[in-house]
Design a protein around this motif. Structure first.
Motif, mmCIF file in Angstrom:
data_model
loop_
_atom_site.group_PDB
_atom_site.id
_atom_site.type_symbol
_atom_site.label_atom_id
_atom_site.label_comp_id
_atom_site.label_asym_id
_atom_site.label_seq_id
_atom_site.Cartn_x
_atom_site.Cartn_y
_atom_site.Cartn_z
ATOM 1 N N GLY A 1 -80.152 18.861 6.469
ATOM 2 C CA GLY A 1 -81.038 18.380 5.427
ATOM 3 C C GLY A 1 -80.704 18.934 4.055
ATOM 4 N N GLY A 2 -80.822 18.069 3.047
ATOM 5 C CA GLY A 2 -80.569 18.475 1.676
ATOM 6 C C GLY A 2 -79.110 18.545 1.290
ATOM 7 N N GLY B 1 -77.996 8.701 8.203
ATOM 8 C CA GLY B 1 -78.944 8.926 7.126
ATOM 9 C C GLY B 1 -78.460 9.866 6.043
ATOM 10 N N GLN B 2 -77.290 10.442 6.196
ATOM 11 C CA GLN B 2 -76.796 11.474 5.277
ATOM 12 C C GLN B 2 -75.613 10.967 4.463
ATOM 13 O OE1 GLN B 2 -74.496 14.850 6.929
ATOM 14 N NE2 GLN B 2 -76.023 16.185 5.988
ATOM 15 N N GLY B 3 -75.530 11.405 3.222
ATOM 16 C CA GLY B 3 -74.357 11.145 2.399
ATOM 17 C C GLY B 3 -73.970 9.684 2.360
ATOM 18 N N LYS C 1 -82.763 12.770 17.936
ATOM 19 C CA LYS C 1 -81.480 13.465 18.017
ATOM 20 C C LYS C 1 -80.635 12.980 19.187
ATOM 21 C CE LYS C 1 -83.312 15.255 14.535
ATOM 22 N NZ LYS C 1 -84.561 14.511 14.670
ATOM 23 N N LYS C 2 -81.270 12.363 20.161
ATOM 24 C CA LYS C 2 -80.517 11.792 21.274
ATOM 25 C C LYS C 2 -79.699 10.593 20.804
ATOM 26 C CE LYS C 2 -81.174 10.325 26.080
ATOM 27 N NZ LYS C 2 -82.193 10.125 27.167
ATOM 28 N N TRP D 1 -85.610 12.130 9.973
ATOM 29 C CA TRP D 1 -85.113 13.228 10.811
ATOM 30 C C TRP D 1 -86.273 14.072 11.314
ATOM 31 C CZ3 TRP D 1 -81.328 14.793 6.401
ATOM 32 C CH2 TRP D 1 -80.181 13.993 6.435
ATOM 33 N N TYR D 2 -87.277 14.277 10.463
ATOM 34 C CA TYR D 2 -88.419 15.128 10.796
ATOM 35 C C TYR D 2 -89.475 14.367 11.592
ATOM 36 C CZ TYR D 2 -86.343 18.270 7.373
ATOM 37 O OH TYR D 2 -85.475 19.096 6.705
#
Length: 346
Positions: free
Chosen positions: A92-93, A119-121, A132-133, A274-275
């Protein structure tokens, strides 16, 4: 899009990022010319530099940018080096760039594949699939796409959760797994108090206990986007400092990279998801049993929490605490992090 248009877009983006950093940096000093502005907030030429993946990878000779359509999503990754495949997953972040200090030395020992997780970058940001699976299946599909049958895998923060899930769901495809400062969601997450422990916000104490209030904020649908769009520089700069023991470890340029990534369309919503899947992740964990794959727990500020998890959910765990280290272990202690990973994975 033409080259001139692309250049103009990058220049405009860089100017916008620089303005955000500068505004956040100089407002206290404008109110009081004697005020001390933290050096990590000062604007600099680097903070105005090109933060695109194409520009970033040029700072890491021997590495290249790549993309793959796998598991119904496009994943961006950076790879280089030779040897057994070592997948690095960030959190995250941040983006894949969070590993830039350790990638060159790891590449002397492994084929290093650093992934922007779902979901990132520059990876896809769909509306679903943030348990997470499912995210572990993203990585499995990418490994298969690249021709790897068994891999080493290490993750930090959200990436650590995905790495553990990968090992739990695909033990025959996991040689070893390392978790950096964060465990997979477990029942301990449900015991985190909404009220902070004493001294949690005493920032004059470098060893203050962390209080992850953002776990709760990100459970609320739509609100984080409304609060944070256009203001992620404020939140990210605060979090980088709050969770660090060495506030200079994440430079103004690094911060500009992450701010740009989280101002992109869909980035804040992806971050919340994610959370919001933690409840499902905890339920999934109940069906995994103890992890039999050898696991390394490398912790800084969250070492005790990580150790508690591994004592319950791993049969063979090597634990290393990095003293006087915050959450950002790969940036704050790159030498020790690299040495620990090389020793564990070789």
């Amino acid at each position: 899009m033409g080259a001139n248009t692309e250049t103009t877009r990058r220049e405009t983006l860089a100017e916008g990022i620089g303005a955000l950093v500068l505004a956040f940096a100089t407002s206290p000093a404008e109110a009081d010319e004697n005020a001390v502005v933290p050096s990590t907030y000062r604007a600099s030429d680097e903070a105005l530099a090109d933060t695109s993946d194409q520009a970033l990878v040029k700072r890491l000779p021997g590495f290249s940018n790549d993309d793959a359509d796998v598991n119904g999503i496009r994943l961006h990754f950076v790879q280089g080096g030779s040897g057994q495949p070592l997948f690095l997953l960030g959190g995250g972040g941040q983006t894949w760039w969070q590993f830039h200090k350790i990638m060159p030395d790891l590449a002397k020992h492994f084929r290093v594949i650093v992934v922007d997780i779902r979901g990132q970058g520059s990876s896809g940001k769909p509306a679903t699939g943030y348990d997470k699976k499912t995210m572990a299946d993203d990585i499995r599909s990418l490994a298969q796409h690249l021709g790897y049958k068994r891999i080493y895998i290490a993750g930090h923060d959200i990436g650590a959760m995905v790495a553990y899930s990968f090992a739990a769901n695909y033990p025959d495809e996991t040689q070893r797994v390392a978790l950096l400062d964060v465990p997979h969601p477990f029942e301990g997450f449900q015991q985190i108090s909404i009220l902070p422990p004493p001294g949690a916000y005493d920032l004059s104490n470098p060893n203050h206990p962390p209080h992850p209030w953002w776990f709760a904020l990100n459970q609320v649908s739509d609100l984080p986007e409304k609060l944070l769009q256009g203001r992620m520089n404020i939140l990210l700069n605060w979090m980088f400092d709050y969770l660090a023991r060495d506030k200079t470890a994440i430079s103004p340029f690094d911060r500009a990279v992450y701010i740009a990534a989280y101002e992109a369309p869909g980035a804040i919503s992806a971050n919340t998801r994610w959370y919001q899947t933690f409840g499902q992740d905890i339920e999934d964990l109940k069906h995994y049993g103890k992890l039999k794959t050898p696991v390394l727990g490398l912790g800084g500020i969250s070492y005790s929490f990580l150790a508690e998890f591994l004592s319950k959910y791993a049969e063979s765990a090597t634990l290393i605490e990095l003293k006087n280290t915050g959450h950002w272990v790969a940036e704050e202690r790159p030498g020790e992090t690299t040495a620990a990973l090389v020793k564990f994975f070789q």
